[in-house]
Motif scaffolding. Structure first.
Motif, PDB file in Angstrom:
ATOM      1  N   VAL A  65       0.878  -1.175   0.000  1.00 48.67           N
ATOM      2  CA  VAL A  65       0.000   0.000   0.000  1.00 48.67           C
ATOM      3  C   VAL A  65       0.912   1.220   0.000  1.00 48.67           C
ATOM      4  O   VAL A  65       1.304   1.714   1.062  1.00 48.67           O
ATOM      5  CB  VAL A  65      -0.923   0.004   1.238  1.00 48.67           C
ATOM      6  N   TRP A  66       1.272   1.669  -1.189  1.00 44.21           N
ATOM      7  CA  TRP A  66       2.231   2.767  -1.295  1.00 44.21           C
ATOM      8  C   TRP A  66       1.527   4.105  -1.157  1.00 44.21           C
ATOM      9  O   TRP A  66       0.611   4.412  -1.903  1.00 44.21           O
ATOM     10  CB  TRP A  66       2.962   2.720  -2.644  1.00 44.21           C
ATOM     11  N   LEU A  67       1.983   4.889  -0.207  1.00 43.60           N
ATOM     12  CA  LEU A  67       1.495   6.252  -0.039  1.00 43.60           C
ATOM     13  C   LEU A  67       2.637   7.197  -0.384  1.00 43.60           C
ATOM     14  O   LEU A  67       3.741   7.065   0.157  1.00 43.60           O
ATOM     15  CB  LEU A  67       1.052   6.488   1.408  1.00 43.60           C
ATOM     16  N   ALA A  68       2.349   8.140  -1.273  1.00 40.63           N
ATOM     17  CA  ALA A  68       3.365   9.139  -1.610  1.00 40.63           C
ATOM     18  C   ALA A  68       3.478  10.131  -0.454  1.00 40.63           C
ATOM     19  O   ALA A  68       2.473  10.613   0.051  1.00 40.63           O
ATOM     20  CB  ALA A  68       2.972   9.859  -2.891  1.00 40.63           C
ATOM     21  N   THR A  69       4.683  10.395  -0.028  1.00 39.74           N
ATOM     22  CA  THR A  69       4.908  11.424   0.991  1.00 39.74           C
ATOM     23  C   THR A  69       6.014  12.344   0.482  1.00 39.74           C
ATOM     24  O   THR A  69       6.683  12.021  -0.509  1.00 39.74           O
ATOM     25  CB  THR A  69       5.364  10.824   2.338  1.00 39.74           C
ATOM     26  N   GLY A  70       6.209  13.453   1.173  1.00 37.74           N
ATOM     27  CA  GLY A  70       7.269  14.376   0.783  1.00 37.74           C
ATOM     28  C   GLY A  70       8.631  13.694   0.748  1.00 37.74           C
ATOM     29  O   GLY A  70       9.514  14.071  -0.015  1.00 37.74           O
ATOM     30  N   ALA A  71       8.780  12.652   1.585  1.00 38.21           N
ATOM     31  CA  ALA A  71      10.059  11.952   1.681  1.00 38.21           C
ATOM     32  C   ALA A  71      10.093  10.693   0.805  1.00 38.21           C
ATOM     33  O   ALA A  71      10.962   9.845   0.973  1.00 38.21           O
ATOM     34  CB  ALA A  71      10.334  11.587   3.129  1.00 38.21           C
ATOM     35  N   GLY A  72       9.135  10.574  -0.129  1.00 42.95           N
ATOM     36  CA  GLY A  72       9.102   9.409  -1.008  1.00 42.95           C
ATOM     37  C   GLY A  72       8.008   8.439  -0.605  1.00 42.95           C
ATOM     38  O   GLY A  72       7.340   8.634   0.416  1.00 42.95           O
ATOM     39  N   PRO A  73       7.797   7.370  -1.394  1.00 44.69           N
ATOM     40  CA  PRO A  73       6.712   6.432  -1.112  1.00 44.69           C
ATOM     41  C   PRO A  73       6.970   5.630   0.164  1.00 44.69           C
ATOM     42  O   PRO A  73       8.093   5.223   0.438  1.00 44.69           O
ATOM     43  CB  PRO A  73       6.719   5.496  -2.329  1.00 44.69           C
ATOM     44  N   VAL A  74       5.893   5.438   0.931  1.00 48.41           N
ATOM     45  CA  VAL A  74       5.951   4.645   2.160  1.00 48.41           C
ATOM     46  C   VAL A  74       4.951   3.502   2.005  1.00 48.41           C
ATOM     47  O   VAL A  74       3.830   3.726   1.540  1.00 48.41           O
ATOM     48  CB  VAL A  74       5.540   5.514   3.374  1.00 48.41           C
ATOM     49  N   ASP A  75       5.353   2.288   2.362  1.00 49.64           N
ATOM     50  CA  ASP A  75       4.440   1.140   2.275  1.00 49.64           C
ATOM     51  C   ASP A  75       3.639   1.036   3.575  1.00 49.64           C
ATOM     52  O   ASP A  75       4.170   0.629   4.609  1.00 49.64           O
ATOM     53  CB  ASP A  75       5.228  -0.138   2.022  1.00 49.64           C
ATOM     54  N   LEU A  76       2.356   1.394   3.497  1.00 56.92           N
ATOM     55  CA  LEU A  76       1.507   1.391   4.695  1.00 56.92           C
ATOM     56  C   LEU A  76       1.290  -0.020   5.239  1.00 56.92           C
ATOM     57  O   LEU A  76       0.859  -0.184   6.370  1.00 56.92           O
ATOM     58  CB  LEU A  76       0.144   2.028   4.384  1.00 56.92           C
ATOM     59  N   ALA A  77       1.595  -1.029   4.406  1.00 65.53           N
ATOM     60  CA  ALA A  77       1.414  -2.408   4.859  1.00 65.53           C
ATOM     61  C   ALA A  77       2.478  -2.799   5.876  1.00 65.53           C
ATOM     62  O   ALA A  77       2.314  -3.783   6.593  1.00 65.53           O
ATOM     63  CB  ALA A  77       1.465  -3.363   3.668  1.00 65.53           C
ATOM     64  N   THR A  78       3.547  -2.033   5.954  1.00 66.61           N
ATOM     65  CA  THR A  78       4.644  -2.437   6.838  1.00 66.61           C
ATOM     66  C   THR A  78       5.087  -1.346   7.816  1.00 66.61           C
ATOM     67  O   THR A  78       5.998  -1.575   8.603  1.00 66.61           O
ATOM     68  CB  THR A  78       5.884  -2.860   6.011  1.00 66.61           C
ATOM     69  N   VAL A  79       4.465  -0.180   7.800  1.00 64.85           N
ATOM     70  CA  VAL A  79       4.917   0.876   8.714  1.00 64.85           C
ATOM     71  C   VAL A  79       4.574   0.523  10.167  1.00 64.85           C
ATOM     72  O   VAL A  79       3.630  -0.214  10.435  1.00 64.85           O
ATOM     73  CB  VAL A  79       4.295   2.268   8.404  1.00 64.85           C
ATOM     74  N   SER A  80       5.338   1.078  11.084  1.00 66.41           N
ATOM     75  CA  SER A  80       5.050   0.868  12.506  1.00 66.41           C
ATOM     76  C   SER A  80       3.763   1.601  12.875  1.00 66.41           C
ATOM     77  O   SER A  80       3.316   2.496  12.153  1.00 66.41           O
ATOM     78  CB  SER A  80       6.194   1.416  13.354  1.00 66.41           C
ATOM     79  N   ARG A  81       3.180   1.223  14.011  1.00 67.53           N
ATOM     80  CA  ARG A  81       1.964   1.905  14.481  1.00 67.53           C
ATOM     81  C   ARG A  81       2.209   3.390  14.698  1.00 67.53           C
ATOM     82  O   ARG A  81       1.359   4.224  14.405  1.00 67.53           O
ATOM     83  CB  ARG A  81       1.491   1.293  15.808  1.00 67.53           C
TER      84      ARG A  81
END
Ligand code: ADP
Ligand code: MG
Length: 239
Positions: free
Chosen positions: A73-89
């Motif tokens: 689940v890639w979310l574009a952020t100012g710092a580049g794409p973040v995978d929401l499937a693996t981010v910490s709480r």
């Protein structure tokens, strides 16, 4: 997998083969069954389907409120794409404060606060804000209430607002942190036809006005037809 390459500067959300299951007796039921999608800034995606088809589950995954079993689940952020499937709480909570706006069926406003204070309260979510930050939040709140047609209602408390006005406050609140992604789960289903149509017009207009990517869960085929793209779910799977 690496982050998606398609128009990276404009992609706000890209889901890749997302699966979410829930326990169901001795086995598990797939609430989201191999869903891939992409929404760019300035674009809207309608998610339709019968009750229980996984619409809210899909939105909750995009909102970081639910972690999928698999997929990206890639979310574009100012710092580049973040995978929401693996981010910490903790990171997920931060992303909800800074990158994602969410509107639910009920406006979930705080009864004791005025319309403007509902918006200004967003600046307090990560601790006491500086005076400069409070002033900026006040300015942004005024600007957004104007944008949603409530410029004159900023000092009214929730009880003095109609259902449609409350939902417009909720939309404005979701935009306080200038999110790239706006998620709305049946935002008009508790409203009468006229108020609902006004909120729909507002949301679809904002997609362009504030250049946000909108995922709109709706029961209304006419509303879905007005979105840039559509996904119809049956038993969690796009059909
Ligand atoms: P929709 O929003 O389209 O009505 P949902 O995403 O709410 O559908 O539900 C999809 C499926 O997942 C349904 O079978 C529902 O019963 C199941 N489900 C949703 N949330 C949960 C949960 N927290 N625990 C177990 N099952 C759930
Ligand atoms: Mg739902």
């Amino acid at each position: 997998m690496t982050a998606p390459l398609l128009a990276p500067a404009r992609t706000a959300l890209a889901m890749d083969d997302v699966v979410l299951t829930y326990p169901d007796g001795d086995s598990r039921v797939a609430a989201v069954d191999h869903v891939s999608l992409e929404i760019g800034r300035g674009q809207s995606l309608a998610v339709t389907g019968p009750s229980g088809s996984g619409k809210s589950s899909l939105l909750a995954v995009a909102a970081t409120l639910t972690r999928p079993d698999s997929g990206h689940v890639w979310l574009a952020t100012g710092a580049g794409p973040v995978d929401l499937a693996t981010v910490s709480r903790a990171r997920a909570a931060e992303l909800r404060r800074t990158e994602i706006g969410i509107v639910f069926q009920q406006s979930n406003l705080l009864a004791s606060l005025t319309a403007r204070e509902q918006l200004e309260a967003m600046a307090w979510l990560d601790g006491r804000p500086s005076r400069a930050r409070r002033r900026a939040a006040g300015d942004r709140a005024r600007e957004l209430l104007e944008l949603v047609g409530l410029g004159a209602a900023g000092d009214r408390t929730v009880g003095a607002l109609s259902g449609g006005q409350r939902q417009r406050v909720a939309v404005a609140r979701a935009l306080m942190n200038d999110p790239a992604l706006l998620l709305a789960d049946e935002p008009t289903s508790a409203l009468d036809t006229e108020a609902g149509a006004a909120v729909t017009d507002l949301l679809l207009g904002l997609v362009h006005e504030v250049d946000v990517a909108l995922m709109l869960v709706t029961h209304d085929a006419a509303v879905a037809a007005r979105c840039d793209s559509r996904m119809h779910l049956v038993d969690g799977a796009p059909v």
